[in-house]
Design a protein around this motif. Structure first.
Motif, PDB file in Angstrom:
ATOM      1  N   SER A  16       0.865  -1.172   0.000  1.00 27.50           N
ATOM      2  CA  SER A  16       0.000   0.000   0.000  1.00 27.50           C
ATOM      3  C   SER A  16       0.906   1.229   0.000  1.00 27.50           C
ATOM      4  CB  SER A  16      -0.886  -0.019   1.250  1.00 27.50           C
ATOM      5  OG  SER A  16      -1.634   1.164   1.345  1.00 27.50           O
ATOM      6  N   ASP A  18       1.342   4.246   0.534  1.00 28.32           N
ATOM      7  CA  ASP A  18       0.924   5.480   1.214  1.00 28.32           C
ATOM      8  C   ASP A  18       1.668   5.610   2.544  1.00 28.32           C
ATOM      9  OD1 ASP A  18      -0.163   3.373   2.579  1.00 28.32           O
ATOM     10  OD2 ASP A  18      -2.215   4.128   2.570  1.00 28.32           O
ATOM     11  N   TYR A  19       2.890   5.112   2.572  1.00 29.12           N
ATOM     12  CA  TYR A  19       3.574   4.980   3.856  1.00 29.12           C
ATOM     13  C   TYR A  19       5.059   5.313   3.709  1.00 29.12           C
ATOM     14  CZ  TYR A  19       3.884   2.794   8.548  1.00 29.12           C
ATOM     15  OH  TYR A  19       4.036   2.549   9.891  1.00 29.12           O
ATOM     16  N   GLU A  23       7.070   2.970   1.466  1.00 32.79           N
ATOM     17  CA  GLU A  23       6.498   2.799   0.127  1.00 32.79           C
ATOM     18  C   GLU A  23       5.603   3.988  -0.152  1.00 32.79           C
ATOM     19  OE1 GLU A  23       6.275  -0.506   1.818  1.00 32.79           O
ATOM     20  OE2 GLU A  23       5.164   0.525   3.354  1.00 32.79           O
ATOM     21  N   PHE A  60      -4.127  -1.145   2.247  1.00 35.32           N
ATOM     22  CA  PHE A  60      -3.412  -1.897   3.282  1.00 35.32           C
ATOM     23  C   PHE A  60      -4.257  -3.060   3.811  1.00 35.32           C
ATOM     24  CE2 PHE A  60      -1.799  -2.687   7.584  1.00 35.32           C
ATOM     25  CZ  PHE A  60      -0.445  -2.873   7.311  1.00 35.32           C
ATOM     26  N   SER A  77       5.108  -4.163   3.240  1.00 31.98           N
ATOM     27  CA  SER A  77       4.358  -2.905   3.279  1.00 31.98           C
ATOM     28  C   SER A  77       4.377  -2.276   4.672  1.00 31.98           C
ATOM     29  CB  SER A  77       2.914  -3.161   2.815  1.00 31.98           C
ATOM     30  OG  SER A  77       2.272  -1.946   2.491  1.00 31.98           O
ATOM     31  N   GLY A  78       5.547  -2.331   5.288  1.00 33.96           N
ATOM     32  CA  GLY A  78       5.657  -1.774   6.641  1.00 33.96           C
ATOM     33  C   GLY A  78       4.744  -2.480   7.627  1.00 33.96           C
ATOM     34  N   MET A  79       4.437  -3.734   7.306  1.00 34.89           N
ATOM     35  CA  MET A  79       3.448  -4.445   8.112  1.00 34.89           C
ATOM     36  C   MET A  79       4.046  -5.002   9.392  1.00 34.89           C
ATOM     37  SD  MET A  79       0.777  -7.442   7.097  1.00 34.89           S
ATOM     38  CE  MET A  79      -0.185  -6.398   6.003  1.00 34.89           C
ATOM     39  N   ARG A  85      -2.932 -11.105  12.816  1.00 32.51           N
ATOM     40  CA  ARG A  85      -2.394 -11.339  11.467  1.00 32.51           C
ATOM     41  C   ARG A  85      -1.614 -12.658  11.400  1.00 32.51           C
ATOM     42  NH1 ARG A  85      -0.076  -5.198  10.915  1.00 32.51           N
ATOM     43  NH2 ARG A  85      -2.066  -4.173  10.488  1.00 32.51           N
TER      44      ARG A  85
HETATM   45  N1  ARG Z   1       2.957  -0.834  10.862  1.00 32.32           N
HETATM   46  C1  ARG Z   1       1.553  -0.568  10.843  1.00 32.32           C
HETATM   47  C2  ARG Z   1       0.753  -1.833  10.706  1.00 32.32           C
HETATM   48  O1  ARG Z   1       1.287  -2.870  10.389  1.00 32.32           O
HETATM   49  C3  ARG Z   1       1.163   0.386   9.727  1.00 32.32           C
HETATM   50  C4  ARG Z   1       1.615  -0.063   8.361  1.00 32.32           C
HETATM   51  C5  ARG Z   1       1.012   0.763   7.263  1.00 32.32           C
HETATM   52  N2  ARG Z   1       1.609   0.433   6.007  1.00 32.32           N
HETATM   53  C6  ARG Z   1       1.218   0.947   4.820  1.00 32.32           C
HETATM   54  N3  ARG Z   1       1.858   0.581   3.736  1.00 32.32           N
HETATM   55  N4  ARG Z   1       0.232   1.816   4.762  1.00 32.32           N
HETATM   56  O2  ARG Z   1      -0.430  -1.810  10.928  1.00 32.32           O
END
Ligand code: ARG
Length: 122
Positions: A16, A18-19, A23, A60, A77-79, A85
């Motif tokens: 996603s 937007d982060y 990304e 996301f 994605s910064g997840m 999850r």
């Molecule tokens: N680290 C947080 C999560 O996993 C926010 C990640 C948002 N990442 C993004 N690509 N918008 O919930």
């Protein structure tokens, strides 16, 4: 599955965009691109596998579903790993901890309180 990806010649990553700085969209040489540290990591993985990278941008909240249904081969994605999850998908070891901090001089402490203070207004 790895062999199937190699035969196919590309790996798909869901993200996603937007982060920032992980990304996000940026104009590079007049063209809209998805860039960031996660994109660099995905490219490195693809390169190590000897395949091309195909980015699939999605919301996301759609990423885990996209991974489960095979729409994407991986999500970067910064997840963060959460128990909820982790019940649904398999997480790698962490590649980043959110402990990196902007450092300023003691004498500037009152001048820069938040990100907006860096924009040059003061
Ligand atoms: N680290 C947080 C999560 O996993 C926010 C990640 C948002 N990442 C993004 N690509 N918008 O919930």
């Amino acid at each position: 599955r790895v062999q199937a990806i190699k035969n196919r010649g590309y790996i798909t990553v869901g993200l996603s965009a937007d982060y920032a700085p992980l990304e996000f969209h940026a104009t590079v040489d007049g063209q809209d691109k998805i860039v960031g540290a996660d994109v660099s990591l995905a490219k490195k993985i693809a390169k190590d596998m000897g395949v091309k990278l195909q980015i699939k941008e999605m919301g996301f909240d759609a990423l885990i579903g996209g991974l489960k249904t095979g729409k994407v081969d991986m999500v970067i994605s910064g997840m963060s790993k959460t128990p909820e999850r982790a019940k649904q998908v398999n997480f790698s070891k962490p590649y980043m901890y959110e402990k990196q901090i902007v450092v300023i001089r003691k004498s500037d402490k009152s001048k820069y309180k938040n990100v907006a203070d860096f924009s040059g207004a003061t």
